[in-house]
Design an enzyme around this catalytic site. Structure first.
Site, PDB file in Angstrom:
ATOM      1  N   HIS A  74       0.826  -1.202   0.000  1.00 17.97           N
ATOM      2  CA  HIS A  74       0.000   0.000   0.000  1.00 17.97           C
ATOM      3  C   HIS A  74       0.864   1.257   0.000  1.00 17.97           C
ATOM      4  O   HIS A  74       0.397   2.324  -0.356  1.00 17.97           O
ATOM      5  CB  HIS A  74      -0.890   0.015   1.242  1.00 17.97           C
ATOM      6  CG  HIS A  74      -2.085  -0.853   1.107  1.00 17.97           C
ATOM      7  ND1 HIS A  74      -2.003  -2.223   1.064  1.00 17.97           N
ATOM      8  CD2 HIS A  74      -3.405  -0.549   0.952  1.00 17.97           C
ATOM      9  CE1 HIS A  74      -3.232  -2.725   0.922  1.00 17.97           C
ATOM     10  NE2 HIS A  74      -4.086  -1.738   0.850  1.00 17.97           N
TER      11      HIS A  74
HETATM   12  N1  ADP Z   1     -12.957  -9.664   1.443  1.00 17.72           N
HETATM   13  C1  ADP Z   1     -13.960  -8.780   1.334  1.00 17.72           C
HETATM   14  N2  ADP Z   1     -15.105  -9.086   0.723  1.00 17.72           N
HETATM   15  C2  ADP Z   1     -16.089  -8.191   0.606  1.00 17.72           C
HETATM   16  N3  ADP Z   1     -15.999  -6.922   1.049  1.00 17.72           N
HETATM   17  C3  ADP Z   1     -14.875  -6.569   1.676  1.00 17.72           C
HETATM   18  C4  ADP Z   1     -13.796  -7.450   1.841  1.00 17.72           C
HETATM   19  N4  ADP Z   1     -12.786  -6.792   2.486  1.00 17.72           N
HETATM   20  C5  ADP Z   1     -13.247  -5.551   2.683  1.00 17.72           C
HETATM   21  N5  ADP Z   1     -14.490  -5.404   2.203  1.00 17.72           N
HETATM   22  C6  ADP Z   1     -15.316  -4.199   2.194  1.00 17.72           C
HETATM   23  O1  ADP Z   1     -14.473  -3.106   1.899  1.00 17.72           O
HETATM   24  C7  ADP Z   1     -14.702  -2.068   2.841  1.00 17.72           C
HETATM   25  C8  ADP Z   1     -13.452  -1.272   3.093  1.00 17.72           C
HETATM   26  O2  ADP Z   1     -13.102  -0.552   1.935  1.00 17.72           O
HETATM   27  P1  ADP Z   1     -11.877   0.468   1.970  1.00 17.72           P
HETATM   28  O3  ADP Z   1     -11.832   1.167   3.283  1.00 17.72           O
HETATM   29  O4  ADP Z   1     -12.018   1.324   0.776  1.00 17.72           O
HETATM   30  O5  ADP Z   1     -10.635  -0.510   1.788  1.00 17.72           O
HETATM   31  P2  ADP Z   1      -9.474  -0.881   2.871  1.00 17.72           P
HETATM   32  O6  ADP Z   1     -10.125  -1.719   3.918  1.00 17.72           O
HETATM   33  O7  ADP Z   1      -8.483  -1.632   2.073  1.00 17.72           O
HETATM   34  O8  ADP Z   1      -8.965   0.409   3.414  1.00 17.72           O
HETATM   35  C9  ADP Z   1     -15.212  -2.768   4.063  1.00 17.72           C
HETATM   36  O9  ADP Z   1     -16.000  -1.884   4.824  1.00 17.72           O
HETATM   37  C10 ADP Z   1     -15.975  -3.945   3.522  1.00 17.72           C
HETATM   38  O10 ADP Z   1     -17.306  -3.616   3.270  1.00 17.72           O
HETATM   39 MG    MG Z   2      -7.167   1.434   3.041  1.00 24.82          MG
END
Ligand code: ADP
Ligand code: MG
Ligand code: ADP
Ligand code: MG
Ligand code: MG
Ligand code: MG
Lengths: 130, 211, 130, 211
Positions: free
Chosen positions: C9
């Site tokens: 990241h």
């Molecule tokens: N393996 C997964 N399958 C489905 N949805 C997921 C998964 N991992 C995360 N999410 C969704 O992604 C969201 C987070 O998105 P975001 O904050 O943009 O990404 P990150 O967690 O990488 O910072 C979570 O709230 C959840 O709804």
């Molecule tokens: Mg993130």
């Protein structure tokens, strides 16, 4: 809150890991990078680590994360150079540096004590990526 | 004091002169920086010694140890750093570098390296030069040899130790990543230990001839 | 030689890890960082990963190292976006990103095939630090 | 085509308007970037749509998917990106967004998210909003409801899904680091899914009233 020091041979790595872990941590969480040498070269410097540990310690102890073998030697030397009191409040984790730091930052941020934060860091070895 | 500082400068000279050689050795089975690391460390040691005024041998060695710790960067930094710091402890208040003191220093240095690196002989590290060197030194001293001759014996043993590292697998440090493939290559740290001992020996010889 | 792509990241982390692993690698070893977003933000971008995989592949396959969960998603998506032939030559390691990359770089540099390089990366989980 | 692009713009509007809210939700149990990620993604989508001239719904959705993949950055990037790419496949060559097409799109999107993220319902993710929404949509359609009413039912189900995420432990994504402590907080991704569905519903309603 347990402070966290990230010791890497690379200043970029230490800083980057602190940034990543910082995203998952609460605002007051100490995440201090101790990467590279004073002149920017690749390597580790026990005195920089020592200073980082002192900076990271707010009284609840410090988790020290290390990257490769020689970082462990420098970190252990840093502990030996510390005051006995601070030394007893610091622990080097046997954990993957990036994965462990991120997990530990979450644990430290919610107020877990040093033993638990160390455990969380070391437990990151078992996190599966796929 | 002056001759201890001069001895350290002799170590610095050889390390800086052999910077590329040591780096090449490390390139074969490590990360190609041992000479760079050690030369950076001893450049800093030179500068520190020029600026400081240590009161005893312990003061000189402590300065060397601290400087190596903060400037070498590789595993050799905390290892040699600890070695010099431990040698500093046994030379506190001393001003003359006699054979007994050197024996104590070597022993303390070995203890420091072992405590720090948790290695034993046979793991393809600096210990494979330093430990036999110490033993040969003690043995020669016990036989009543001169300091200069005893140091020669130590250096010879260190050279043999370096040769020995070619025949074994690295199980500590970065060369351990290579496993069996580390065989056939000499250890960089054992080599820098040998080089420092040989510089010390040459220095002692010059001193004894001068006297 | 198996190429290696480091997906983090953080651009700093990916670059720093490639520098550290590069120290242990032979001159021709491909170590391609794929860190952060095109605009420098923290995150992962499947298209950047895809480009890095193509850059890393010299015909012997590519090991893809990832940091946190969502990097895995982006890396897997990148594989899905790749040509079938390249896709079959690429593998995502379930391994600590820094420790695994350094170990894998050594294995790749001595000409090990992709399966062994992946194994080496994943074996890095068992490396003890103290 | 124009109304599909307008629909996507409606999604972009709500995501960008709720950027801070979504980020706050993610701050509680994640890394405080979901709103930032999604808003960055939809800003880019807006710019791409303004510049491109897609031939069919599939073209629009593919552009959205590809843009989200390369600009969102978080897990939601590959997840929503894959969802839109899959929805693009089932709308290739289509120009009119009718109820059956929307059902196919939702189903394809869910399949994409599941394939990509390997999550199932009940793991506190966007699926906890999207899957019940899809089911409610199908059910309403089967009962003979209008597109607008069916979308309303879907949005209501998504809202309930968001509420439900407050009661469960996250076992996927960053919130899973918190384990039981993730209980009590609503999932950011489920919320962005709900917001997009509600924007689509409002858009469809306007369209149907305009007709
Ligand atoms: N393996 C997964 N399958 C489905 N949805 C997921 C998964 N991992 C995360 N999410 C969704 O992604 C969201 C987070 O998105 P975001 O904050 O943009 O990404 P990150 O967690 O990488 O910072 C979570 O709230 C959840 O709804
Ligand atoms: Mg993130
Ligand atoms: N645990 C250890 N104990 C003793 N000596 C060690 C240990 N690890 C490494 N060494 C020595 O350090 C040398 C490498 O030093 P250097 O290249 O400066 O550090 P690094 O390996 O961190 O790059 C090795 O050749 C070996 O002699
Ligand atoms: Mg080295
Ligand atoms: Mg090194
Ligand atoms: Mg997030």
């Amino acid at each position: 809150m347990v402070g966290i020091v990230v010791v890497s041979h690379s200043a970029k790595v230490a800083e980057g890991i602190c940034e990543l872990a910082g995203q998952m941590a609460s605002a007051g969480q100490k995440l201090i990078p101790a990467g590279g040498m004073a002149d920017g070269a690749i390597g580790t410097d026990a005195y920089r680590i020592l200073a980082a540990i002192e900076e990271a310690n707010t009284g609840d102890g410090v988790l020290v994360m290390v990257d490769l073998g020689s970082a462990v030697l420098s970190a252990e030397l840093a502990l030996d150079l510390l005051d006995e009191t601070v030394k007893n409040q610091a622990a080097i984790a046997d954990a993957p540096i990036l994965e462990g730091t991120v997990a530990a930052a979450v644990a430290a941020s919610i107020g877990q004590p040093l033993v638990s934060v160390v455990q969380t860091a070391e437990g990151a070895r078992e996190l599966r990526k796929r | 004091m002056a001759n201890v500082i001069a001895a350290i400068e002799a170590l610095a000279d050889v390390i800086i002169a052999k910077k590329e050689f040591l780096t090449e050795l490390d390139a074969a089975i490590g990360d190609a920086d041992h000479g760079i690391n050690m030369a950076r460390g001893f450049e800093a040691v030179r500068a520190k010694l020029a600026a400081a005024n240590p009161e005893d041998i312990g003061g000189v060695l402590k300065l060397v140890g601290m400087t190596l710790i903060s400037t070498v960067g590789g595993a050799s930094g905390p290892l040699y750093g600890t070695a010099f710091m431990r040698a500093a402890v046994v030379t506190q208040g001393k001003a003359i570098l006699d054979a007994a003191t050197i024996a104590q220093m070597l022993s303390a240095a070995i203890g420091g390296i072992k405590d720090r690196g948790k290695a034993v002989r046979g793991e393809k590290t600096m210990l494979d030069a330093l430990e036999p060197a110490y033993e040969a030194f003690i043995q020669a001293m016990d036989k009543g040899e001169s300091l200069s001759k005893s140091l020669q014996a130590a250096t010879k043993a260190a050279a043999d130790g370096v040769e020995y590292t070619k025949t074994i697998i690295a199980t500590k440090g970065r060369a351990s990543y290579l496993g069996e493939r580390s065989i056939g290559h000499q250890d960089a740290g054992a080599t820098s230990t040998y080089l420092m001992l040989s510089a010390l020996t040459a220095f002692a010889q010059e001193q004894s001839q001068a006297v």
